[in-house]
Design a protein around this motif. Structure first.
Motif, mmCIF file in Angstrom:
data_model
loop_
_atom_site.group_PDB
_atom_site.id
_atom_site.type_symbol
_atom_site.label_atom_id
_atom_site.label_comp_id
_atom_site.label_asym_id
_atom_site.label_seq_id
_atom_site.Cartn_x
_atom_site.Cartn_y
_atom_site.Cartn_z
ATOM 1 N N ASP A 115 34.885 14.116 -41.496
ATOM 2 C CA ASP A 115 34.209 14.278 -40.209
ATOM 3 C C ASP A 115 33.209 15.427 -40.259
ATOM 4 O O ASP A 115 32.108 15.344 -39.679
ATOM 5 C CB ASP A 115 35.233 14.493 -39.088
ATOM 6 N N ALA A 119 29.115 15.107 -39.925
ATOM 7 C CA ALA A 119 28.369 15.924 -38.971
ATOM 8 C C ALA A 119 27.232 16.670 -39.667
ATOM 9 O O ALA A 119 26.121 16.779 -39.132
ATOM 10 C CB ALA A 119 29.307 16.908 -38.286
ATOM 11 N N ARG A 120 27.501 17.172 -40.877
ATOM 12 C CA ARG A 120 26.474 17.901 -41.621
ATOM 13 C C ARG A 120 25.334 16.974 -42.016
ATOM 14 O O ARG A 120 24.197 17.412 -42.162
ATOM 15 C CB ARG A 120 27.068 18.562 -42.861
ATOM 16 N N SER A 122 24.488 14.415 -40.158
ATOM 17 C CA SER A 122 24.049 13.776 -38.915
ATOM 18 C C SER A 122 24.367 12.293 -38.909
ATOM 19 O O SER A 122 23.564 11.451 -38.476
ATOM 20 C CB SER A 122 22.534 13.996 -38.696
ATOM 21 N N THR A 124 27.127 9.022 -37.987
ATOM 22 C CA THR A 124 28.021 8.619 -36.918
ATOM 23 C C THR A 124 29.466 8.710 -37.382
ATOM 24 O O THR A 124 29.750 8.834 -38.565
ATOM 25 C CB THR A 124 27.736 7.168 -36.488
#
Length: 202
Positions: A115, A119-120, A122, A124
């Motif tokens: 996760d 996020a790093r 970008s 989904t």
């Protein structure tokens, strides 16, 4: 922390062509104790060897410079460089100090902290364990938060970045020509886990 101890310096103190296939299946770990964010871990599934002044594609072919100094050792350190002015690439330094061998980490299978990696990058939530998350040298450094500040860091110690052996082995390791280069591309120094979907290209 994932199982296994960091690989010792002696593991890396060999030619990159010998170290490279041995890295398949090992874990790249980014420890939050001395880095940003939660722990991230990924299984190495694709690498390429670059071999000193005998290799026309190696950054070390013309000797040490300010950019490639880490590539000349000591073994077991990380050599990080920027390509196209925007993407970082990470390499495990090999061979005795002064030789200029290194193994490019080309692709990982996310094992822990997917996760955070997503996020790093970008991505989904559906990409947390997706095959595209770390399927390339620039993708994996972005997902792991590796940049120029990590150039020269010691991979053989606990904390920070390390490569660890948890006993997992690939059923079949394939050797092919390297990709994304114009010189020395014919040399069969790219190695990958034949059965792994996270490899960048087959």
């Amino acid at each position: 922390m994932p199982a296994g101890d960091p690989l010792p310096q002696a593991f890396y103190e060999r030619p990159a062509t010998e170290v490279a296939p041995g890295l398949i299946g090992k874990l790249l770990v980014h420890d939050p104790a001395s880095t940003d964010g939660p722990l991230r871990a990924g299984r190495i599934v694709e690498v390429e060897a670059y071999c000193g002044d005998s290799d026309p594609a190696a950054h070390s072919r013309s000797g040490p410079t300010a950019r490639n100094a880490s590539m000349f050792g000591p073994p077991g350190r990380l050599y990080v460089y920027l390509i196209y002015g925007m993407h970082w690439c990470a390499n495990a330094v090999c061979a005795p100090a002064g030789i200029g061998d290194a193994v490019l980490l080309r692709a990982l299978e996310p094992v822990q902290g997917g996760d955070v990696m997503a996020a790093r990058r970008s991505r989904t939530a559906g990409a947390v364990g997706g095959r595209d998350l770390c399927s390339g040298p620039a993708k994996l450094t972005q997902a792991f938060g590796i940049d120029g500040a990590h150039d020269g860091c010691d991979l053989t110690t606990d904390g920070g970045l390390s490569i660890r052996d948890d006993g997992w082995t690939a059923a079949e390791i394939v050797s092919t020509a390297r990709i994304g280069i114009s010189r020395g591309a014919e040399l069969p120094w790219r190695f990958y886990d034949a059965g792994n979907p996270h490899v960048s290209r087959r």
